[in-house]
Design an enzyme around this catalytic site. Structure first.
Site, PDB file in Angstrom:
ATOM      1  N   ARG A 126       0.870  -1.181   0.000  1.00 44.64           N
ATOM      2  CA  ARG A 126       0.000   0.000   0.000  1.00 44.64           C
ATOM      3  C   ARG A 126       0.897   1.218   0.000  1.00 44.64           C
ATOM      4  O   ARG A 126       2.110   1.106   0.173  1.00 44.64           O
ATOM      5  CB  ARG A 126      -0.920   0.009   1.220  1.00 44.64           C
ATOM      6  CG  ARG A 126      -0.181   0.166   2.531  1.00 44.64           C
ATOM      7  CD  ARG A 126      -1.129   0.385   3.697  1.00 44.64           C
ATOM      8  NE  ARG A 126      -0.414   0.324   4.966  1.00 44.64           N
ATOM      9  CZ  ARG A 126      -0.985   0.416   6.160  1.00 44.64           C
ATOM     10  NH1 ARG A 126      -2.294   0.551   6.254  1.00 44.64           N
ATOM     11  NH2 ARG A 126      -0.278   0.371   7.261  1.00 44.64           N
ATOM     12  N   CYS A 130       3.695   8.095  -7.166  1.00 44.30           N
ATOM     13  CA  CYS A 130       4.446   9.348  -7.188  1.00 44.30           C
ATOM     14  C   CYS A 130       3.493  10.521  -6.917  1.00 44.30           C
ATOM     15  O   CYS A 130       2.529  10.716  -7.670  1.00 44.30           O
ATOM     16  CB  CYS A 130       5.127   9.549  -8.537  1.00 44.30           C
ATOM     17  SG  CYS A 130       5.764  11.227  -8.719  1.00 44.30           S
ATOM     18  N   ASN A 164      -4.671   8.092   3.808  1.00 46.45           N
ATOM     19  CA  ASN A 164      -4.285   7.531   5.099  1.00 46.45           C
ATOM     20  C   ASN A 164      -2.831   7.861   5.384  1.00 46.45           C
ATOM     21  O   ASN A 164      -1.945   7.508   4.616  1.00 46.45           O
ATOM     22  CB  ASN A 164      -4.451   6.002   5.085  1.00 46.45           C
ATOM     23  CG  ASN A 164      -4.318   5.411   6.474  1.00 46.45           C
ATOM     24  OD1 ASN A 164      -5.150   5.679   7.340  1.00 46.45           O
ATOM     25  ND2 ASN A 164      -3.272   4.639   6.707  1.00 46.45           N
ATOM     26  N   GLU A 165      -2.628   8.578   6.471  1.00 40.79           N
ATOM     27  CA  GLU A 165      -1.267   8.842   6.957  1.00 40.79           C
ATOM     28  C   GLU A 165      -0.307   9.271   5.834  1.00 40.79           C
ATOM     29  O   GLU A 165       0.681   8.584   5.536  1.00 40.79           O
ATOM     30  CB  GLU A 165      -0.711   7.612   7.686  1.00 40.79           C
ATOM     31  CG  GLU A 165      -1.484   7.272   8.943  1.00 40.79           C
ATOM     32  CD  GLU A 165      -0.848   6.150   9.765  1.00 40.79           C
ATOM     33  OE1 GLU A 165      -0.073   5.363   9.199  1.00 40.79           O
ATOM     34  OE2 GLU A 165      -1.137   6.069  10.968  1.00 40.79           O
ATOM     35  N   CYS A 173       9.954  10.935  -3.797  1.00 44.57           N
ATOM     36  CA  CYS A 173      10.055  10.213  -5.056  1.00 44.57           C
ATOM     37  C   CYS A 173      11.114  10.897  -5.920  1.00 44.57           C
ATOM     38  O   CYS A 173      11.201  12.133  -5.952  1.00 44.57           O
ATOM     39  CB  CYS A 173       8.700  10.221  -5.756  1.00 44.57           C
ATOM     40  SG  CYS A 173       8.746   9.319  -7.314  1.00 44.57           S
ATOM     41  N   CYS A 175      11.578   9.970  -9.315  1.00 56.41           N
ATOM     42  CA  CYS A 175      11.334   9.571 -10.704  1.00 56.41           C
ATOM     43  C   CYS A 175      11.492  10.783 -11.643  1.00 56.41           C
ATOM     44  O   CYS A 175      11.685  11.916 -11.193  1.00 56.41           O
ATOM     45  CB  CYS A 175       9.928   8.980 -10.840  1.00 56.41           C
ATOM     46  SG  CYS A 175       8.637  10.217 -10.765  1.00 56.41           S
ATOM     47  N   GLU A 326      -6.815   6.714  15.343  1.00 60.22           N
ATOM     48  CA  GLU A 326      -6.368   5.317  15.497  1.00 60.22           C
ATOM     49  C   GLU A 326      -5.501   5.200  16.741  1.00 60.22           C
ATOM     50  O   GLU A 326      -4.636   6.055  16.976  1.00 60.22           O
ATOM     51  CB  GLU A 326      -5.484   4.881  14.319  1.00 60.22           C
ATOM     52  CG  GLU A 326      -6.142   4.757  12.987  1.00 60.22           C
ATOM     53  CD  GLU A 326      -5.124   4.303  11.924  1.00 60.22           C
ATOM     54  OE1 GLU A 326      -4.129   3.651  12.272  1.00 60.22           O
ATOM     55  OE2 GLU A 326      -5.346   4.633  10.751  1.00 60.22           O
ATOM     56  N   GLU A 374      -1.581  -7.585   8.548  1.00 61.36           N
ATOM     57  CA  GLU A 374      -1.829  -7.070   9.898  1.00 61.36           C
ATOM     58  C   GLU A 374      -2.667  -8.017  10.756  1.00 61.36           C
ATOM     59  O   GLU A 374      -3.364  -7.580  11.672  1.00 61.36           O
ATOM     60  CB  GLU A 374      -2.470  -5.679   9.802  1.00 61.36           C
ATOM     61  CG  GLU A 374      -1.511  -4.710   9.127  1.00 61.36           C
ATOM     62  CD  GLU A 374      -1.959  -3.257   9.153  1.00 61.36           C
ATOM     63  OE1 GLU A 374      -1.233  -2.428   9.696  1.00 61.36           O
ATOM     64  OE2 GLU A 374      -3.040  -2.968   8.612  1.00 61.36           O
ATOM     65  N   LYS A 375      -2.566  -9.324  10.472  1.00 63.15           N
ATOM     66  CA  LYS A 375      -3.416 -10.271  11.210  1.00 63.15           C
ATOM     67  C   LYS A 375      -2.996 -10.437  12.670  1.00 63.15           C
ATOM     68  O   LYS A 375      -3.775 -10.909  13.482  1.00 63.15           O
ATOM     69  CB  LYS A 375      -3.462 -11.624  10.511  1.00 63.15           C
ATOM     70  CG  LYS A 375      -2.133 -12.253  10.202  1.00 63.15           C
ATOM     71  CD  LYS A 375      -2.348 -13.551   9.437  1.00 63.15           C
ATOM     72  CE  LYS A 375      -1.091 -14.010   8.736  1.00 63.15           C
ATOM     73  NZ  LYS A 375      -0.670 -13.102   7.643  1.00 63.15           N
ATOM     74  N   HIS A 377      -2.256  -7.861  14.537  1.00 60.78           N
ATOM     75  CA  HIS A 377      -2.541  -6.567  15.175  1.00 60.78           C
ATOM     76  C   HIS A 377      -3.823  -6.711  15.985  1.00 60.78           C
ATOM     77  O   HIS A 377      -4.790  -7.316  15.529  1.00 60.78           O
ATOM     78  CB  HIS A 377      -2.736  -5.507  14.085  1.00 60.78           C
ATOM     79  CG  HIS A 377      -2.656  -4.100  14.569  1.00 60.78           C
ATOM     80  ND1 HIS A 377      -3.634  -3.532  15.360  1.00 60.78           N
ATOM     81  CD2 HIS A 377      -1.724  -3.131  14.364  1.00 60.78           C
ATOM     82  CE1 HIS A 377      -3.298  -2.274  15.614  1.00 60.78           C
ATOM     83  NE2 HIS A 377      -2.139  -2.010  15.021  1.00 60.78           N
TER      84      HIS A 377
HETATM   85  C1  GLA Z   1      -1.383   2.817  10.769  1.00 61.31           C
HETATM   86  C2  GLA Z   1      -2.352   2.673   9.612  1.00 61.31           C
HETATM   87  C3  GLA Z   1      -3.363   1.587   9.790  1.00 61.31           C
HETATM   88  C4  GLA Z   1      -2.718   0.361  10.384  1.00 61.31           C
HETATM   89  C5  GLA Z   1      -2.063   0.737  11.684  1.00 61.31           C
HETATM   90  C6  GLA Z   1      -1.458  -0.450  12.399  1.00 61.31           C
HETATM   91  O1  GLA Z   1      -1.767   3.726  11.697  1.00 61.31           O
HETATM   92  O2  GLA Z   1      -3.027   3.872   9.345  1.00 61.31           O
HETATM   93  O3  GLA Z   1      -3.926   1.293   8.545  1.00 61.31           O
HETATM   94  O4  GLA Z   1      -1.769  -0.136   9.509  1.00 61.31           O
HETATM   95  O5  GLA Z   1      -1.030   1.647  11.433  1.00 61.31           O
HETATM   96  O6  GLA Z   1      -0.893  -0.087  13.632  1.00 61.31           O
END
Ligand code: GLA
EC number: 3.2.1.23
Length: 683
Positions: A126, A130, A164-165, A173, A175, A326, A374-375, A377
């Site tokens: 994931r 670029c 996300n983040e 990058c 390139c 999160e 992430e199983k 987690h």
């Molecule tokens: C990050 C991501 C989530 C997940 C968590 C696991 O914060 O945003 O998708 O991967 O880490 O700790």
């Protein structure tokens, strides 16, 4: 940019909280696409049981929402969103652009990220493509627009969660597209090549650029790459990522405006854990600040680092309520040793965030994944299901959060600020500094921890901010300071503030060039001193101070001006007899400087002394007791007290009132059980 820091004010022309979500929000990332639809109903039933009020949906589902280029399938998402709505659970709907589908990689190999070493980062994981890629932008726009148009008016959707983040796992990058974009960005910033050459100091090592085409991203080279070039590249990368966010945000705003329903748009930060983006700038672009935080399980003081992260997040939000988007119910899966949380630890962590201003407590993730990376987690609903300690604690926390509705909207106020500047960190973290033991992060954590132990609530601030509201400002290590920020710090002191500066501060300007004033730069003028030469210590070396305290890592040759008091001197080591701790009274305030690394009790003594001088109140707390206060506009005060120790702790005498968690009265002299939490509405 650096010289014109306008202050990290969140946007105010939009709603700043998820629509119709009273009290403290509670929930998680919800990834129903990983499960058969037969599980979905059980999910919402259990969410109700746990007190869940909001979930983030669709974060990594681009390949399912658009299985083939341009073929959008929102049917399953409709069913998820409708089901959640039918059960009264609000949706924080995500744009899925942090997980580009395999077809996008296949169609656009030119959009694959190229790292510093020239490695091309392909599909199967994931992350962003670029950030400057037109193909990525076009595809991201298409899926974002489709979601925005379909769901802008859906009553379940109360907020938008972009991407996300940003900054993880990809932040730069190299390139071909990025080379062109970097040059355009540099033209915009510097105007012409002569100015660029001057700013980068390219006369050194014969790095002068004769044409724009010669200018490249700072990819791997034989030795150290020009530091000013690297610093500009860090700024460029941050700007490119932010432009990706803004592009999606604007589409979402426009869709909301079109249906007369403006919803807040956010993206999840990683306040103290992402070194690559300047969240002061990002905080000005989001409607509500949201943050992800995970304990560093290995650290026994992880709860202190949690508090630091939460305090930085609140500061990014300028004191306004923010969302903990999160955190984990127990172990994560990506640290070297993933330490499971002990009974009560999850609740203490969640409530610490709340005490420090979070009005939303969400987890990654709702149901533990059986497959994928992430199983291992933890999740709100563990692999073991509802007959587990983890689930029971989640349900108990949901109930507790439900009892804290009246706390929502109240503020956590601090009289002390620590300076935090991503640009300075980027610059300091480049190669060939005077000692590998120099660490702005270590100093920040050390000063924060000393203040935490004394029960002092701390904000973070950018050095260019207006700091007049603070009695004490600490610069733990501010390597880069612009002339404008230095002037602002000077004005703060002259206006009556107390400033404590720790060594290796004020050294360079925004181009990583040593200031014309010398190694202490314009800060030295305020402090009334000059740093003449650095004297870093050997790994096993420490120095004694005349006061009996000891320092390590660093010493330096400090020359003080006439009106600067020397409060302590080096008693031995390379600069024996020279100043180690100084104070200059200036205007109505005072500027302190410490020229070595003090830690533990020595740092506690220094912090206590400077707090005393600044009139900052400390609490005499038993070890491991955390106490933080939120105050409502109507004047109600809520003390969140968390006992992280294994023995009962006496609460400070002023903490008397009603414990909202238990409904019991807290009388003077009350104790908090080992590991326990209380949220006391003061009498
Ligand atoms: C990050 C991501 C989530 C997940 C968590 C696991 O914060 O945003 O998708 O991967 O880490 O700790």
């Amino acid at each position: 940019m650096t010289d014109a820091h306008p202050g990290p004010l969140p946007r105010t022309d939009r709603p700043t909280w998820p629509e119709g979500l009273p009290g403290i929000a509670f929930g998680a990332d919800h990834n129903p696409e990983q499960w058969d639809e037969s599980v979905w109903l059980e999910d919402v039933r259990l969410m109700r049981e746990a007190g869940v009020t909001m979930v983030s949906v669709g974060i990594f589902s681009w390949a399912l929402l658009e299985p083939r280029p341009g073929e959008i399938d929102l049917g399953w998402l409709d069913r998820v969103v409708d089901l959640l709505h039918a059960h009264g659970i609000a949706v924080d709907l995500a744009t899925p652009t942090a997980a580009p589908p395999a077809w996008l990689y296949a169609a656009h190999p030119e959009a694959w990220v190229v790292d510093r070493a020239g490695v091309r980062l392909g599909p199967g994981s994931r992350g962003i493509m670029c950030p400057s890629s037109p193909a990525y932008a076009e595809a991201a726009t298409r899926i974002t627009r489709a979601l925005a148009e379909r769901y802008a008016a859906h009553p379940a959707v109360r907020m938008w969660h972009v991407h996300n983040e940003y900054g993880a796992p990809v932040h730069e990058c190299h390139c071909a597209t990025s080379q062109v974009a970097f040059r355009d960005w540099l033209r915009e910033r510097h105007g012409d090549l002569d100015t660029l050459n001057a700013a980068w100091g390219t006369a050194f090592w014969g790095q002068r650029h004769g044409t724009w085409e010669e200018v490249r991203t700072p990819a791997a080279a034989a030795s150290v790459v020009n530091p000013a070039q690297q610093l500009d590249f860090a700024r460029f990368c941050d700007d490119e990522l932010r432009a990706c966010f803004v592009r999606e945000r604007d589409l979402l705003h426009a869709a909301g405006d079109a249906v007369g329903r403006p919803l807040p748009v956010t993206t999840n930060f990683m306040a103290t854990s992402c070194a690559h983006v300047d969240y002061w700038a990002w905080a000005r672009e989001v409607d509500v600040v949201a943050n992800d935080h995970y304990l560093t399980g290995e650290r026994r003081d992880a709860h202190v680092l949690l508090a630091m992260d939460a305090d930085l997040t609140r500061s990014l939000a300028r004191g306004r309520p923010w969302i903990l988007m999160e955190h984990s119910t127990s172990a994560v899966n990506w640290q070297p040793r993933n330490i499971a949380k002990r009974p009560g630890e999850m609740a203490r962590g969640s409530l610490s965030h709340l005490g420090r201003g979070a009005d939303g407590i969400l987890f990654f993730q709702w149901r533990a994944s059986r497959s994928g990376a992430e199983k291992f987690h933890s999740a709100m609903l563990p692999h073991g299901g509802t007959a587990t300690r983890g689930w029971r604690e989640v349900v108990a926390l949901g109930r507790a959060v439900g009892r804290l509705a009246e706390v929502a909207g109240s503020r956590t106020v601090a009289r002390v600020a620590l300076l935090w500047d991503w640009e300075s960190c980027w610059a300091q973290d480049l190669e060939w500094r005077p000692s590998t033991d120099l660490s702005h992060r270590e100093r920040t954590e050390a000063f924060y921890s000393a203040l935490w132990a004394a029960g002092v609530t701390v904000d973070f601030a950018h050095p260019g901010d207006d700091l007049a509201a603070y009695d004490l400002v600490v610069a733990p290590q501010l390597y880069l300071v612009t002339a404008a920020s230095a002037a602002s710090l000077d004005a703060y002191v002259r206006g009556g503030g107390t400033l404590l500066v720790s060594f290796f501060s004020g050294v360079v300007d925004e181009h990583d060039a040593v200031h014309p004033e010398g190694l202490s730069g314009p800060l030295g003028t305020t402090l009334g001193l000059q740093v003449e030469e650095f004297h870093p210590l050997r790994a096993d070396e420490s120095v004694a101070l005349a006061s009996g305290l000891r320092g390590d890592v660093w010493s330096e040759h400090v020359v003080v001006g006439e009106d600067t008091e020397v409060l302590d001197t080096f008693a031995d080591g390379p600069v024996a007899g020279l100043p180690a701790l100084t104070r200059r009274r200036l205007g109505g305030g005072q500027a302190w400087y410490v020229a070595t690394r003090v830690d533990g009790p020595a740092l506690a003594t220094l912090v206590d002394r400077v707090c005393e001088a600044a009139g900052v109140e400390r609490l005499d707390l038993p070890a491991g007791l955390e106490v933080v206060t939120r105050t409502s506009e109507a004047g109600a005060a809520y003390v969140v007290a968390l006992n992280h120790a294994d023995t009962p702790a006496a609460l400070p005498a002023h903490v008397t009132g009603l414990d909202l968690l238990t409904g019991a009265r807290v009388e003077p002299g009350a104790h908090l059980d080992a590991g326990a939490a209380a949220v006391v509405r003061l009498d």
